[in-house]
Structures are given as C-alpha cells and as structure tokens.
Design an enzyme around this catalytic site. Structure first.
Site, PDB file in Angstrom:
ATOM      1  CD  GLU A   1      21.055   4.141   7.640  1.00 57.27           C
ATOM      2  OE1 GLU A   1      21.164   3.762   8.825  1.00 57.27           O
ATOM      3  OE2 GLU A   1      22.009   4.153   6.838  1.00 57.27           O
TER       4      GLU A   1
ATOM      5  CG  PHE B   1      29.644  -5.164   0.058  1.00 56.32           C
ATOM      6  CD1 PHE B   1      29.923  -5.712   1.308  1.00 56.32           C
ATOM      7  CD2 PHE B   1      29.656  -3.789  -0.074  1.00 56.32           C
ATOM      8  CE1 PHE B   1      30.207  -4.899   2.392  1.00 56.32           C
ATOM      9  CE2 PHE B   1      29.948  -2.960   1.008  1.00 56.32           C
ATOM     10  CZ  PHE B   1      30.219  -3.522   2.250  1.00 56.32           C
ATOM     11  CD  GLN B   2      26.973  -1.843   2.448  1.00 57.32           C
ATOM     12  OE1 GLN B   2      26.789  -1.004   1.573  1.00 57.32           O
ATOM     13  NE2 GLN B   2      27.361  -1.516   3.668  1.00 57.32           N
TER      14      GLN B   2
ATOM     15  CE  LYS C   1      27.136   2.506  -7.346  1.00 58.31           C
ATOM     16  NZ  LYS C   1      28.296   2.170  -6.485  1.00 58.31           N
TER      17      LYS C   1
ATOM     18  CG  MET D   1       4.274   1.433  30.229  1.00 67.63           C
ATOM     19  SD  MET D   1       2.996   2.002  31.367  1.00 67.63           S
ATOM     20  CE  MET D   1       2.389   3.459  30.514  1.00 67.63           C
TER      21      MET D   1
END
Ligand SMILES: Cc1ncc(C[n+]2csc(CCOP(=O)(O)OP(=O)(O)O)c2C)c(N)n1
Ligand SMILES: [Mg+2]
Lengths: 186, 588
Positions: free
Chosen positions: B61, B123-124, B173, B490
C-alpha cells in the site's frame, strides 16, 4: 508571552483533537481551553490560552485556519476584552471556622453553594488573579483546601464588535443561497 | 445501471455505499486509482467492475500512496489510493506523509470495520483517522452510506484547493454495504473558502515593486509553488523584464527552464556554489512559492544578511516562519504576480545595470562551472554524474524523471536539466526512500505518452522493488536506472565527512538487479563503463516494454558542494583536488 485565542469551530466529533493536536505538533503547551455552545447552532466557541513567543501568535492563528473545521479565529492579544474564569473551591470547615470563610467569600464576591458539617464549597467567577487571590487568602488563613476545579479562561472582546466574527460566518455575497443552505444543513 | 449510475447528471438513484463511492469518483473525473483489496474494503472492490475506472493493483500500500502522489505530481490532478483497514491503512502512512510535506493533492480511501464494532479492537481495526491526523490536510470517518458522496466530494475539494495536500476518507464496511440515495449534485460541498488571512495589499505590491526597481543584486528563489499555481509564464516574464537571475529549490526544478540564461541552478545544501554565494550577496530576495526550508537556508541567522526579502506564498502560516521577510504577499502566486507585473517595467532594469550583477555571478561560477565530464580520463570508472548527464543528453531532457532519495537524487538535480514543469518527481520534504519506482508508475499512468525514467539508488530501490511486478502486470513502458554504488551513499558520505569514515551499516549487498528484473519478466542490462552507456540507454529506450539498467558506479564518490548542518549557506564543503565532475561547453 501569554496568547489568548477565541475560535469558532464546528460542533463535530474530533474537532477538539484536531485543535489540540495542532498545538502538540507546534510543541506549544495549552494552559487552558474552554469549549461550549456559541450563539450559532452547530458551532462551538473555544477560548484557548497558551504560552508561546510573541511571533508565534500569527503562525498559530494561520495554522488553526488551515483546519477544515475551524470557522473563525480571533487573537485577543492586548485588545480590550472581558475575561472570566469559574472556580469551585471545596474547603474544610467546621461550625467554628465557617463564618470566617463566609466573610472572605463576601469580600471576594464569591458564593457558598454547598455546605456540610465538615466542608463547604465556594463558587466564584472573576479574572484569574481574583481566583488566585481567594485561594491564597484561604491558604494563608490556614484553611484546608480540599479540592479546586477551575474552568480555564473565557474571553470576549468588549464593545459592539460581534460583527467581526458574525460577518465571517455570514453567507458571502456571490452565492447567498448556497452558503445559506449549507450553513443550515450543518 | 453501470453507465447510468455513474453519470453525475442522472437523477438521484438508490445505490449501495460501495457504488456511491465509485460513482462519486467518476463524477469527480477520476479515471485511475491505485490500490490493494482486503476484507473491510471488499464491498467497494465488488462494485468496481461496474464503473469506468482503471484500478492498478499494487504490491504494497505504500506503493499505492506513492503512485497516487506521482500521478498527481505529473498531471496536476488529484491522485487516488485505496486500501483496506488496519495494516492496509497503516501501510499508506509513509506515502501520505510524503505527499503532505510536498503539498500534493491526494485522496486516500480506506475501508474500516463495521460501525457497530468501531472502537472494540475488532479484527484489523486501526483508528486510521487518528493515526493520520498530523499527516493529512484533512481526514474523515464515514459510517453511513448517505455520507459517502459528500465526504468524498469535500475531500477532493480540500485536497486540491489553496495549498494542496492529502486527504483521507475512512469508510466503514457497513456504510459500503448499506443503500442510500445517491445525488451527486446534492453532495456538492460548500463553495471553497480561501484562507481568511490571505492578503495582497496595494501598498504591499507597491513596496515590492519599489524594492525590485531599486535593487542592484536581486535574485528570485523559485519554489514548488510555481508549478502548483501554474505561474511559469509570470515568473519568466518577471525575471526577463527586470533581468533577475533565478535560483531553484529542489521541488522548484522544472518551473523555470534549465536552459534559460537567467536560470542559475539549484540552491541549498547541495546547490551550486555560485547560487549559494549569490543568495548570500543579494540585496533583494524574491521568494516565489517556496518555504525557506532548512535544507535551503543553512542557518536562519546567517541567511542572506544583506537582502530585503519579499515572500509570495499561498500559506499564511509560512510567513516569517524560518526567515523574517520585509514584504509578504500572501496569495496564489500566479494571481499575485499578475497584479505585480504591471508595476514592473524593463526600462528600470536597465538603470540598475543588472548586467553587472549577472556578470558577477557568471564570474563566480569560475572553475566550478567548468564541467569537464568528457575530459575526465576514462579510468574505467563510471561516475553517477556521467550517468545523469548522459541520460539528460540522450533523452533530450524531455523525459519525466522520478528520483529516489540520496546522492543520486542530488546528482540528478545537478546534472539532469529540466526544461518543463512536472518533469522531475522527487520527495523533497520527507525524503522518502522507496519513492522513485512507485511514483514513476503513477506518472506513467497519468502521462502514458511521456517517456518515464526511474533513477534510484541501490538502497532505496530495494524498499519498493516489489512494484516491478506492478509494472509488468500493467505493462508499463518505464525505464529504470539504478545508480548502484554498493552503499547507502548519502549516509556513507555523512560518515565520511562527519563520523571519521566509520562506515557502520552503510555497505550494501544487493541482489543482481538485472536478474531480479528478469525474474519479473523485465529486460535489463548492467553498465560498468562510460563507453557502454549510450548504447545501453538507447537499447532501453528502444525496447518495447520496461527496461532496467544497473549502473555500477564509483562507490565512494560524494555530492559536492555540501553545506554541513548548522553552517551558513556560503560555508560549503567543495570537491577536493582538481577532480570536478563537471561539464564543458563541449558537453552541451
Ligand atoms: C525511508 C528512509 N529511510 C532512511 C533514510 C535515510 N537515508 C537518506 S539517503 C540514504 C541512503 C540512500 O542510499 P541509496 O538508495 O543507495 O542511494 P545513494 O545515496 O547511494 O545514491 C538513507 C539511508 C531515508 N531518507 N528514507
Ligand atoms: Mg547507493
């Protein structure tokens, strides 16, 4: 220096977090914050007091305006304004000591709002220094303070200046209906 | 219902929240989104096929967020990323912060658990609006289907208005599953209210014009705001009319043509020496759409001590933040310049004899401007600067280049000369490694006809290398140049300069990038010497499909000049010895 901001904000969940989070991000400690209803439906009024450098005022105000839920921000700075704080002070008091506390309260134009055999509660409103003065005298007179609850400052500019804030919330000239309707919908 | 429902002009229709989500995006003109599915966003994915939107399936993501970001930077449109709840949402965060620090208009949509279980550690479940509060311009949690269209339309308005930025809309949802009346017109947000502290006063304009007229050593600092505001013409007119040289910030690159005689090059930590000297000597600074970032000012107390400063900026919170200015014109750059330009006439520039000042700057370029890449003995070494310079030359400077973060990013900025706006895509404010590959994908999706190059370090490339699979799946013609120096270069440079060459945790063993590409079905080639370079680049460009070039460059080269932290702009570390990796006029 001490900065006082008055902010009109949408009365929605999470708005206080957004405002508080901004101060946290700028690493500025909020000394007091009061929030409550304003004269407009769906819009709350906050008074925020914080300690920050003199130059910080501009940046805080400009940053507050970047939050979508903020409608108007006024930096009170040194402007003529009425500032008040509400304090509730619970003091241990017996039959013997009660009347002395009544007298003190009288002098400070405070009220006794609760009384039991061992304690009483003083309600007072005033500027910060007045609240602090009463607390000081109570302590100096060896009264035992059991609890203090202070509301933090509320501030309002003096005079007929409400227009400044209200004007900003009034529908703009170009799209009167739309803005009006949107404001209603809030 | 597909073609009906998504047309914003149709009469209000009953739709599911998931359908409303897509219909609203279609109505807003969104054609491409970058995302990754999961349980909490599954209703939205289920409805996707009914709508004319291209969905690019990413591999992480973070990649989706950077792609949406690159899409926005390349096109100026709002980029859209979509993810599921919990880990999907938190994976977006680095990409959101990257967009926030560079003021990129972006919309992130996340699914969340059902509103009935919000706050129960379901959950999640992650409080993503809480997590992203400080790195979004705005965010919102939506728990009802009827609120989806207004929330998304407001989010898009906020993302692209004023000083742009990322906005996140978190949709539960059950809101996606419920049915509501979709009325695109009714979901229109209130008219955009500009920041109330924008202020361009007549006397401020007059003061600015007077300062410009009387300045003997003026300089324009050209920032990202030029491209954001679309003020390229106005800045150019101002520079030409008043004969003011122009210095670029990293994100300003592209806003003023590199080949323009008044373009001095980049300022700041790795800016050209003559640019930083010119800023320190200037008597007038005209800052256009830039924010005096700490990477361009050295230390505030020593910055441009003799200069009066005019700041044209859309964000009032930037005024006097790092550098105190004499005149602030707070508004959209293009609009402000359009008001200012009539007060500037070329006739005054002549009086100032600006040519003396410009000649002084030219003279101070001196040896450092003698860029003798070609004359460098071919010792078998390949310098990153060579690669940048040749890539620029071979592509004619017409490509969109997405760079990662590190030495190669600075070399690109120094040696690849950008003529057109939105042609350099780079993470300036946050300096996010892993940005180049996904942001290039976004740029290519936005501008399919443009030649797109990724220029990434061996370190940063590995942070998001999984998106090679996305390139393959979407069949995108993207050319990839890995500047492989075997180090987190760097950081190694800082260790060399400031930590006694203690190269702790910076040497890097990498996979064979050509084989890695091959494993993805992507062609590639390693390049070890300069003599192979041109043919390899031509092969990559001509190849029908993505191509990866692994440039094995000098390992311990450093970026010069460099202003050490806490030093003034003119206190630069210069390249030691007589080894300038620079170009001569023969090279051009
Ligand atoms: C996500 C992230 N982690 C760490 C850093 C710190 N950092 C800045 S540059 C750099 C080294 C980059 O190495 P490489 O990608 O090989 O590029 P090079 O400098 O060698 O060109 C690091 C670790 C960063 N900018 N971003
Ligand atoms: Mg490297």
């Amino acid at each position: 220096m001490l900065h006082t901001f008055v902010a009109y904000v949408e009365d929605k969940p999470g708005v206080l977090t957004r405002v508080a989070s901004l101060f946290r991000r700028l690493n500025i400690n909020i000394i007091s914050v009061t929030v409550g209803c304003s004269e407009r439906d769906g819009i709350s009024r906050m008074t925020l007091v914080c300690e920050a450098s003199a130059e910080a005022g501009h940046r805080i105000r400009a940053s507050l305006y970047k939050l979508d839920n903020i409608i108007e921000v006024d930096d009170i700075a040194g402007a003529p304004a009425v500032t008040r704080e509400l304090a509730l002070i619970k003091v241990a008091a017996t039959k013997q000591t009660r009347s002395a506390i009544f007298e003190l309260a009288e002098v400070f134009r405070a009220r006794i709002v609760d009384l039991t055999a061992e304690s009483l509660m003083i309600e007072m409103t005033g500027v910060e220094s007045k609240v602090e003065g009463l607390v000081q005298v109570l302590e100096d007179s060896d009264f035992q303070i059991l609890e203090i609850s202070r509301s933090g400052k509320m501030t309002m500019r003096r005079g007929h200046h409400t227009s400044r804030v209200l004007k900003a919330m009034r529908p703009t000239a170009e799209e009167p209906e739309e803005a009006e309707a949107a404001a209603e919908a809030e | 219902m597909d073609t009906q429902a998504n047309s914003p002009s149709t009469t209000p229709t009953m739709l599911t929240g998931a359908e409303i989500l897509w219909a609203t995006l279609v109505g807003e003109g969104v054609t491409d989104v970058f995302g990754y599915p999961g349980g909490a966003i599954l209703p939205a994915y289920d409805a996707l096929r009914k709508f004319p939107i291209r969905h690019i399936l990413v591999r992480h993501e973070q990649g989706a967020a950077h792609m949406a970001d690159g899409y926005a930077r390349a096109s100026g449109k709002v980029g859209v990323a979509i993810a599921t709840s919990g880990p999907g949402a938190t994976n977006l965060v680095t990409g959101i912060a990257t967009a926030m620090l560079d003021s990129i208009p972006m919309l992130c949509i996340t699914g969340n658990v059902s509103s009935k279980v919000l706050g129960t550690d379901a959950f999640q479940e992650v409080d993503i609006t809480g997590v992203t509060l400080p790195v979004t311009k705005h965010n919102a949690l939506v728990t009802r289907a009827e609120d989806i269209a207004p929330a998304l339309r407001l989010a898009i308005q906020i993302a692209r208005s004023g000083r742009p930025g990322p906005v996140l809309v978190d949709i539960t949802k059950d809101a996606q599953q419920a049915t509501a009346l979709f009325d695109f017109e009714a979901a229109k947000p209130k008219p955009y209210r500009p920041h109330p502290m924008l202020k361009v006063e007549i006397h401020g304009l007059a003061q600015a014009a007077e300062l410009i007229r009387s300045a003997k050593k003026p300089i324009i600092l050209a920032g990202h705001g030029i491209q954001q505001s679309g003020a390229m013409e106005q800045v150019r007119t101002l520079a030409e009319r008043a004969q003011i040289p122009v210095a670029m910030t990293l994100l300003g690159i592209g806003g003023f043509p590199a080949s323009h005689p008044l373009n001095l090059g980049m300022m700041g930590m790795h800016g050209e020496a003559w640019v930083n000297h010119a800023i320190q000597e200037a008597d007038l600074i005209l800052a256009c759409g830039m924010r005096f970032d700490d990477r361009v000012i050295g230390t505030p107390s020593t910055y441009a001590p003799n200069a009066k400063k005019i700041h044209i900026e859309i964000d009032p919170a930037e005024i006097n933040k790092n550098i105190k200015v004499d005149v602030a014109l707070v508004g959209d750059l293009k609009e402000v310049l359009e008001q200012l330009l009539p007060q500037i006439s070329s006739h005054h520039a002549g009086q100032r004899n600006s040519s003396t000042w410009i000649k002084t700057i030219e003279a101070s370029k001196g040896q450092s401007a003698v860029r003798d890449i070609k004359n460098l003995p071919d010792s078998g070494h390949l310098y990153a600067a060579h690669v940048m310079h040749d890539l620029w030359r071979i592509t004619g400077g017409n490509a969109i280049v997405s760079t990662d973060v590190g030495q190669h990013q600075m070399w690109e900025a120094q040696y690849f000369h950008h003529e057109t706006p939105r042609s350099l895509i780079t993470s300036g404010g946050l300096g996010t490694m892993g940005f180049a590959l996904p942001s290039a994908i976004g740029a290519k999706v936005a501008c399919p006809k443009k030649e797109v190059w990724v220029i990434a370090g061996d370190g940063g490339f590995q942070m998001t290398a999984a998106e090679l699979a996305t390139i393959k799946q979407e069949n995108l013609k993207i050319n990839i140049a890995i500047i492989n120096n075997g180090y987190l270069g760097m950081v190694r440079q800082w260790q060399e300069f400031f930590y006694d060459r203690n190269y702790e945790s910076t040497p890097l063993i990498s996979p064979d990038f050509v084989k890695l590409a091959d494993a993805h079905g992507i062609a590639g080639r390693a390049v070890k010497t300069r003599s192979e370079l041109e043919a390899a680049v031509n092969e990559a460009r001509a190849h029908n499909g993505p191509f990866l070039l692994n440039f094995l460059v000098e390992q311990e080269d450093s970026v010069y000049p460099m202003i050490p932290a806490g030093r003034a702009l003119h206190e630069m570390i210069r390249r030691p010895g007589h080894n300038p990796i620079v170009e001569t006029s023969n090279d051009l």
